[in-house]
Enzyme design. Structure first.
Site, PDB file in Angstrom:
ATOM      1  N   GLU A  75       4.917  12.761 -17.666  1.00  0.00           N
ATOM      2  CA  GLU A  75       5.286  11.334 -17.640  1.00  0.00           C
ATOM      3  C   GLU A  75       5.046  10.939 -19.192  1.00  0.00           C
ATOM      4  O   GLU A  75       5.802   9.982 -19.704  1.00  0.00           O
ATOM      5  CB  GLU A  75       4.547  10.359 -16.797  1.00  0.00           C
ATOM      6  CG  GLU A  75       4.898  10.697 -15.341  1.00  0.00           C
ATOM      7  CD  GLU A  75       6.179  10.325 -14.911  1.00  0.00           C
ATOM      8  OE1 GLU A  75       6.886   9.292 -15.683  1.00  0.00           O
ATOM      9  OE2 GLU A  75       7.065  11.082 -14.226  1.00  0.00           O
ATOM     10  N   SER A  93     -11.878  -5.371  47.705  1.00  0.00           N
ATOM     11  CA  SER A  93     -13.368  -5.194  48.075  1.00  0.00           C
ATOM     12  C   SER A  93     -14.045  -5.075  47.030  1.00  0.00           C
ATOM     13  O   SER A  93     -15.443  -5.258  46.829  1.00  0.00           O
ATOM     14  CB  SER A  93     -13.905  -3.895  48.962  1.00  0.00           C
ATOM     15  OG  SER A  93     -12.907  -4.059  50.437  1.00  0.00           O
TER      16      SER A  93
END
Length: 866
Positions: free
Chosen positions: A86, A463
């Protein structure tokens, strides 16, 4: 000389004009230039990461995946790959490479295209932070000026570090740390040379040069990078030759999830948005530490999945997903088709390729060809409906055919035919002392359904509601020895024109029975008689005090049988009030949040159950309980409680405490004592009855032994510090099991998302050693998951037992009548009472069982030998 003077003058004039133009242009666009001083305090946008209490990664959220690294943490060769490709003169220029600019200008003149940008690394950094990627002359000029400013502000290494952490590298990966993880599932330090070159080639065009999306172009670009590295002398010819011939090994890797807890992750995501807002929650790099214990979470998930699959299998085979048209297919077409199918762990998609006798050959996604033998197929009786299954198959062809799309799963070394279950389930486990959610699974598979049944599904509790109803009875004149008539009820309802006849399940009636046994054996008619005796308003008030919404509690006698619709979270919270001695805690799942630098920014302040603190406060002591995390020094073994207490009271500690969820007493800073909703004595007595649910009672030696509805926990876990309660609704549409020991509570629900669909019945089922048959119920359908979870969650924990609180006395009673007795044989037992409520009269020693005319030896009203 004359022409030379003119030439020099022209150069001077042109240079002056050029310089003036540059200065003029600078002042012209200066108002539009951003301040680069923010780079000094730059905070890279990083995702939110969610961890368990012990540091396992659960999930991460955010559009950009980033793993910020210092330059020293990046391999030097990777850094050189970027510089060589780069900006080879990065360390030589001041942000603008005029040689590169000249080269780009010549290229523009010759080709007419802006194919070379002449952007240095500093200019790319300027664009990434402040500008767009649009190719325009004014953007390029701004880029240069910003780059020059950056070079004045930061060192070269600081610029390079920012660039390598900021650069977009495709597939939502920003920076080299994230790219290494996304493409190779590695830390940057473990990347090979060709992998480094591949990543370094991405900045030019992250989408078109991507090794996953465009592998051919990626390899070409990789080799360009390798060529630059060779030209710059950073690699040898031999390294170049080997790396340039290496195959493309990139494939998509998600976040390094180490703990499967998708429903937890979604709960945390919602909490973080509530705390910090959506934008900040996703981008500020928050590290969220939950209360989840990874070992318990794994145990809960495995228990739920296994239980759901076993329920599904014992109800029969519903057939293949589909039959593929124009079968047979070539192998490559089969493989390609399987790639497009979803995997629902542990279910893996497969296609039947051949059937031979009692075996079948299958092509499996990601695994190739496998054999299903008869042991993995024999379970597949045809499903008829919820209550009926067909005859056992005799051959593999009775079940599947070549070309069928199916699922398979592995159980140890055995491959099994499988199917996506229609039934679903939820499990939640809480620390009863502070409400920390230690495990939570909201369904069979998050990919199939994101609906969190643990927190969102309001289902009839059956229950499971009885312990709460019995707690009201114990506060209104009843004791564990009180006799309640276990006999059928026939009540005419004039308005409806029919008689309400609640029944026991199974329909067995024992006559007058002690309250302890009534709860342990889940006697429906006894629960109704208690509600009538205590009063429905008193019962509802008690349930509301235990955290249940009043609007969800029907004001009729069906409430005694669990017609209320509640979430598993609500039920679990109510159960913890019994387990912790009577305090109503608030469940929570986020225990602390740190920023990207490890600084504490938020910490939970849970209310804790602390009877000791309550007593001290009653005595006027200036104290309050706090939940703290103890930081243990590796050098001294000491506990830094000051830092932990500071964190609990909102002052940032110098050193972040580890979260250990323990209680301490500190000077009052903020009231964190949970609200008491039951007395210690009532909570203890209900726990006693729930212990009998698991351990039963009587004397098996003398023929009077009996089981509670949760007896399978005694068989599987063999611990005497467990209390629990089953729950089954009308027609078995919902099944529950809730239970606890002193340090942990867990609740399991199972049912269909369609509340009208019943769990049904199964005939005897022996395949895969599953012994469950008959009607589905809480003990058969939900409790196996609870047992499996608790077995792993409690492994290694000593049996603690439930301590007897002050104000409780123990006297010997007659098992049949509940009265005092002088007998010391199997006809008697010690029972607990609130002081002052114990029986005052003795049973006559020569009196036979007044509720059994045959003989005293048939007394079966017992509830456990202690």
């Amino acid at each position: 000389m004359k022409w030379l003077k003119r030439f020099l003058l022209a150069v001077i004039v042109m240079s002056a004009l050029g310089a003036a133009s540059v200065v003029a242009m600078y002042y012209y666009i200066k108002p539009e230039l951003p301040s680069v001083k923010v780079l000094k305090d730059i905070r890279l946008q990083t995702p939110m990461r969610v961890y368990s209490a012990d540091g396992e990664l659960i999930s991460q959220f955010g559009e950009k995946r980033r793993i910020p690294l210092s330059l020293k943490e990046m391999p030097p060769l990777l850094v050189k790959a970027f510089i060589d490709t780069e900006d080879s003169r990065f360390y030589e220029h001041d942000g603008i490479d005029f040689i590169g600019v000249a080269r780009a200008a010549v290229n523009l003149v010759l080709t007419g295209r802006k194919s070379q940008g002449a952007s240095t690394i500093t200019m790319q950094l300027a664009r990434n932070f402040f500008l767009s990627r649009k190719k325009a002359y004014i953007r390029k000029i701004k880029e240069m000026f910003i780059a020059w400013h950056i070079e004045q502000l930061l060192t070269k290494d600081e610029i390079l570090e920012l660039y390598l952490n900021k650069i977009a590298l495709g597939h939502r990966a920003y920076g080299v740390g994230a790219a290494a993880q996304v493409y190779y599932g590695k830390d940057v330090a473990d990347l090979t040379l060709p992998e480094m070159a591949t990543i370094a080639g991405l900045p030019k065009a992250p989408s078109t040069l991507n090794p996953i999306s465009n592998p051919a172009r990626s390899i070409e670009r990789r080799n360009v990078v390798l060529g630059r590295m060779l030209a710059m002398g950073d690699i040898t010819q031999a390294e170049y030759d080997a790396a340039s011939k290496a195959p493309n090994t990139a494939k998509y890797h998600g976040a390094e999830i180490t703990l499967s807890a998708h429903y937890v992750a979604e709960m945390v995501r919602q909490k973080m948005i509530e705390l910090f807002g959506e934008d900040d929650a996703y981008s500020k790099g928050y590290q969220v530490y939950t209360t989840i214990d990874s070992s318990k979470q794994n145990a809960a998930r495995q228990a739920l999945v296994s239980n759901v699959l076993h329920y599904d299998m014992r109800h029969g085979w519903r057939g293949p997903v589909k039959h593929l048209q124009n079968w047979p297919w070539p192998a490559d077409k089969v493989s390609q088709y399987l790639k497009g199918l979803d995997t629902y762990t542990p279910l893996i998609p497969a296609i039947v390729t051949a059937v031979n006798g009692q075996n079948a050959q299958v092509a499996v996604k990601g695994l190739g060809e496998l054999t299903l033998n008869w042991q993995g197929l024999a379970w597949a009786r045809p499903y008829i409906d919820a209550d009926h299954q067909g005859d056992p198959p005799q051959q593999a062809s009775d079940i599947i055919q070549p070309g069928d799309q199916i699922y398979i799963r592995q159980d140890h070394d055995l491959w099994l035919l499988a199917q996506v279950p229609k039934v679903n389930s939820a499990i939640i486990s809480l620390n009863p002392h502070n409400g920390a959610i230690e495990a939570l699974v909201g369904g069979f598979n998050f990919a199939l359904s994101k609906y969190n049944r643990a927190t969102q599904a309001k289902r009839q509790v059956g229950s499971n509601i009885k312990p709460f109803i019995y707690s009201a009875a114990l506060d209104n004149g009843f004791t564990l020895a009180s006799l309640i008539n276990d006999a059928p009820i026939n009540q005419w309802d004039r308005s409806q024109g029919y008689a309400w006849r609640p029944k026991n399940s199974p329909p067995v009636y024992n006559g007058p029975t002690r309250l302890r046994r009534g709860l342990a054996q889940s006697k429906n008619v006894m629960s109704v008689r208690i509600l009538r005796a205590v009063g429905i308003d008193t019962i509802i008030d008690r349930l509301v005090a235990l955290g249940f919404p009043r609007d969800d509690l029907p004001r009729n006698e069906s409430l005694a049988l669990g017609s209320a619709s509640l979430t598993p979270m609500e039920v679990a919270r109510g159960m913890t009030a019994i387990a912790n001695g009577g305090f109503l805690i608030d469940p929570f799942i986020v225990q602390r949040v740190e920023d990207g630098y490890g600084h504490l920014v938020w910490m939970a302040r849970p209310k804790v159950a602390c009877s000791e603190c309550e007593e001290l406060l009653k005595q006027g002591a200036d104290v309050t309980p706090v939940t703290i995390g103890a930081k243990t020094s590796a050098d001294t073994g000491s506990t830094d409680k000051e830092a932990a207490l500071s964190a609990a009271f909102g002052e940032q500690p110098q050193q972040q405490p580890d979260w250990q969820l323990q209680c301490a007493i500190a000077p009052v800073g903020q009231a964190l004592l949970a609200k008491r909703v039951l007395s210690q004595q009532t909570a203890f007595l209900v726990t006693q009855a729930m212990e009998s649910t698991i351990w039963g009672g009587g004397s098996w030696e003398h023929g009077t032994g009996w089981n509670g509805t949760g007896w399978r926990a005694a068989r599987d876990l063999k611990r005497h510090d467990l209390a629990g309660k089953t729950g089954t609704t009308n027609e078995s549409r919902d099944a529950w099991f809730s239970g606890f020991m002193p340090e942990l509570e867990a609740t399991v629900w199972i049912g269909f998302d369609d509340p009208g669909q019943v769990l049904g019945h199964t005939s005897h089922y022996s395949a895969l050693t599953d012994p469950i048959f008959g009607g589905e119920a809480g003990a058969k359908s939900a409790q196996p998951a609870w047992n499996a979870y608790m077995e792993k969650a409690l492994k290694g924990l000593p049996v603690k037992g439930f301590p007897v609180p002050p104000g409780i006395v123990s006297v010997r009673i007659d098992r049949a009548t509940g009265k005092l007795t002088r007998a010391t044989d199997y006809t008697s037992r010690f029972e607990y009472f609130k002081a002052g409520t114990e029986p005052k009269t003795f049973v006559h020693s020569n009196l036979s069982n007044p509720f059994d005319s045959d003989s005293q030896s048939k007394k079966k009203d017992d509830d456990g030998i202690f």
